[in-house]
Motif scaffolding. Structure first.
Motif, short mmCIF file in Angstrom:
data_model
loop_
_atom_site.label_atom_id
_atom_site.label_comp_id
_atom_site.label_asym_id
_atom_site.label_seq_id
_atom_site.Cartn_x
_atom_site.Cartn_y
_atom_site.Cartn_z
N GLU A 285 0.79 -1.39 0.18
CA GLU A 285 -0.02 0.06 -0.06
C GLU A 285 0.75 1.33 0.01
O GLU A 285 0.40 2.37 -0.54
CB GLU A 285 -0.90 0.07 1.34
N GLN A 286 1.92 1.40 0.66
CA GLN A 286 3.00 2.42 0.73
C GLN A 286 3.69 2.58 -0.61
O GLN A 286 4.37 3.49 -0.40
CB GLN A 286 3.80 2.00 1.83
N THR A 287 3.38 1.81 -1.43
CA THR A 287 4.33 1.86 -2.77
C THR A 287 4.08 3.21 -3.47
O THR A 287 2.69 3.17 -3.93
CB THR A 287 4.10 0.69 -3.56
N PRO A 288 4.79 4.01 -4.00
CA PRO A 288 4.58 5.23 -4.94
C PRO A 288 4.22 4.50 -6.23
O PRO A 288 4.93 3.59 -6.74
CB PRO A 288 5.71 6.18 -4.88
N ILE A 289 3.37 4.98 -6.99
CA ILE A 289 3.08 4.66 -8.37
C ILE A 289 4.20 4.99 -9.29
O ILE A 289 4.66 6.12 -9.15
CB ILE A 289 1.75 5.00 -8.73
N THR A 290 4.57 3.97 -10.29
CA THR A 290 5.85 4.29 -11.00
C THR A 290 5.52 4.92 -12.44
O THR A 290 6.34 5.68 -13.22
CB THR A 290 6.33 3.16 -11.29
N ASP A 291 4.13 5.05 -12.75
CA ASP A 291 3.67 5.63 -13.97
C ASP A 291 4.11 6.97 -14.09
O ASP A 291 3.51 7.85 -13.35
CB ASP A 291 2.24 5.23 -13.94
N ASN B 175 -7.24 0.54 -2.42
CA ASN B 175 -5.92 0.98 -3.21
C ASN B 175 -4.87 0.13 -3.58
O ASN B 175 -3.74 0.56 -3.90
CB ASN B 175 -5.41 2.11 -2.44
N ILE B 176 -5.13 -1.30 -3.75
CA ILE B 176 -4.24 -2.27 -4.24
C ILE B 176 -4.93 -3.23 -5.19
O ILE B 176 -6.02 -3.61 -5.08
CB ILE B 176 -3.57 -3.13 -3.22
N GLN B 177 -4.26 -3.21 -6.39
CA GLN B 177 -4.86 -4.02 -7.54
C GLN B 177 -3.66 -5.00 -7.77
O GLN B 177 -2.48 -4.92 -7.82
CB GLN B 177 -4.99 -3.22 -8.71
N LEU B 178 -4.11 -6.43 -7.89
CA LEU B 178 -3.12 -7.58 -8.08
C LEU B 178 -3.16 -8.36 -9.57
O LEU B 178 -4.67 -8.29 -9.95
CB LEU B 178 -3.20 -8.57 -6.90
N LEU B 179 -2.05 -8.18 -10.14
CA LEU B 179 -2.24 -9.24 -11.28
C LEU B 179 -2.60 -10.42 -11.03
O LEU B 179 -2.06 -11.07 -10.33
CB LEU B 179 -0.98 -9.13 -12.29
N ASP B 180 -3.66 -11.22 -11.85
CA ASP B 180 -4.22 -12.39 -11.30
C ASP B 180 -3.30 -13.60 -11.78
O ASP B 180 -3.25 -14.54 -11.04
CB ASP B 180 -5.70 -12.72 -11.94
N THR B 181 -2.44 -13.31 -12.60
CA THR B 181 -1.35 -14.38 -12.73
C THR B 181 0.00 -14.21 -12.38
O THR B 181 0.72 -13.06 -12.72
CB THR B 181 -1.30 -14.66 -14.53
N PRO B 182 0.95 -15.10 -11.58
CA PRO B 182 1.92 -15.10 -11.21
C PRO B 182 3.05 -15.02 -12.32
O PRO B 182 2.82 -15.55 -13.40
CB PRO B 182 2.35 -15.91 -10.18
N GLY B 183 4.11 -14.18 -12.34
CA GLY B 183 5.26 -14.48 -13.27
C GLY B 183 6.13 -15.63 -12.66
O GLY B 183 6.55 -15.62 -11.49
N ILE B 184 6.46 -16.42 -13.68
CA ILE B 184 7.27 -17.55 -13.30
C ILE B 184 8.56 -17.34 -13.61
O ILE B 184 9.21 -17.11 -14.83
CB ILE B 184 6.61 -18.88 -14.08
N VAL C 103 -2.17 1.11 -6.34
CA VAL C 103 -1.01 0.60 -6.44
C VAL C 103 -1.17 -0.90 -7.23
O VAL C 103 -2.08 -1.50 -7.00
CB VAL C 103 -0.10 0.41 -5.19
N ARG C 104 -0.37 -0.97 -8.13
CA ARG C 104 -0.51 -2.41 -9.08
C ARG C 104 0.59 -3.06 -8.65
O ARG C 104 1.73 -2.83 -8.73
CB ARG C 104 -0.82 -1.88 -10.59
N ALA C 105 0.14 -4.48 -8.30
CA ALA C 105 1.21 -5.37 -7.96
C ALA C 105 1.36 -6.66 -8.64
O ALA C 105 0.16 -7.01 -9.19
CB ALA C 105 1.19 -5.58 -6.54
#
Ligand SMILES: Nc1nc2c(ncn2[C@@H]2O[C@H](COP(=O)(O)OP(=O)(O)O)[C@@H](O)[C@H]2O)c(=O)[nH]1
Ligand SMILES: [Mg+2]
Length: 290
Positions: free
Chosen positions: A101-107, A164-173, A119-121
């Protein structure tokens, strides 16, 4: 080398990871708390660019608590945000959410225009580190694509975790990476490289040797051994005998004994065991560090 492994589809996995990573502000690098060094893939550093990163030591329930604590301090001392979690019991999850949650957005556009968005994670890690389980725990329901094939996320890919947090549903392998024997062995112990890459008896010989030195009590308690032979091979034989794993001629079935030991280790039935400790703890026995 006892463990032989060749990464297939590495280039494709890397490309997909790069594509997905473009969409996020923060990458959650999931490591196995028992092997925080061997479960890293150094390539991530190259791919991550200007994205933020947090290290999550998963399966903390299987690792030595004091060693895990030292690891977290160690990462923090090196300027890396880190936390431990047990995805099965959800222990540590809330803390991780607040770190994200504390992460600044990078865009840069959004930043310049002062646009507020969640924040997108995304979660990344090597096979079997617990990516799917961790995502399911974060989301609070079963959602992560549990397969181990890398995939580009399409369609409705964002899962809202908090306002305020969104997560990508697929993990990166990430693929496991090792060019030395010890790393290969550690990855084999925790089941991050398939059984075809090694012979279980060879791998368990090394595991038993490590346990006899660092966690002798764990072995003695689990298998009712009054004393531990010095030779790891004899320990395995003894364990086979205690369990009644005998071949037709009366010899101990070393394969079955080996399978039992590695299964017990993976399932936490030998207790909390860390295979890798930060420098300052390297020479102390795990039984004592508990
Ligand atoms: N003890 C324990 N097991 C876990 C934890 N997280 C995941 N697992 C187990 O580890 C195995 C691999 O998990 P999975 O999520 O499929 O890993 P992935 O390949 O990274 O997606 C499964 O058997 C999970 O039940 C944890 O925090 N503690
Ligand atoms: Mg998975």
């Amino acid at each position: 080398m006892i463990v032989q492994w060749y990464p297939g589809h590495m280039t494709k996995a890397k490309k997909i990871l790069q594509e997905n990573m473009k969409m996020v502000d923060i990458v959650v690098e999931l490591l196995d708390a028992r092997i925080p060094i061997s479960s890293q893939n150094p390539m991530l550093g190259e791919l991550i660019g200007n994205k933020h990163k947090i290290i999550v030591l998963n399966k903390e329930d299987l690792a030595n608590q004091n060693i895990t604590k030292k690891w977290i301090e160690n990462f923090k001392d090196n300027g890396i945000k880190a936390a431990a979690v047990d995805s099965l019991s959800k222990k540590g999850i809330t803390h991780i959410l607040s770190l994200i949650e504390q992460t600044p957005i990078t865009d840069s556009v959004a930043r310049r225009l002062n646009i507020k968005r969640p924040v997108r994670a995304m979660v990344v890690g090597i096979p079997n580190v617990g990516k799917s389980m961790f995502i399911n725990t974060l989301v609070g329901r079963s959602t992560a694509k549990t397969g181990n094939k890398p995939g580009v996320t399409k369609g409705n890919q964002w899962i809202k975790i908090r306002a305020n947090i969104q997560l990508l549903d697929t993990p990166g392998i990430l693929w496991p990476k090792f060019d030395d024997e010890e790393t290969g062995l550690h990855l084999a112990y925790v089941n991050s490289i398939g059984p075809k890459a090694f012979d279980v008896e060879d791998v368990v010989y090394s595991l038993t040797k490590f346990l006899a030195v660092n966690y002798p009590k764990a072995l003695m308690v689990r298998y009712n051994l009054e004393e531990l032979p010095v030779d790891p091979f004899k320990i395995i034989e003894q364990i086979g005998k205690v369990r009644g794993f005998l071949l037709r001629g009366g010899d101990v079935d070393l394969r079955q004994a080996s399978e039992t030991i590695i299964k017990d280790f993976r399932g936490g039935r030998l207790g909390r065991i860390s295979l890798e400790a930060p420098e300052e703890l390297r020479n102390s026995g795990g039984d004592e560090v508990q």
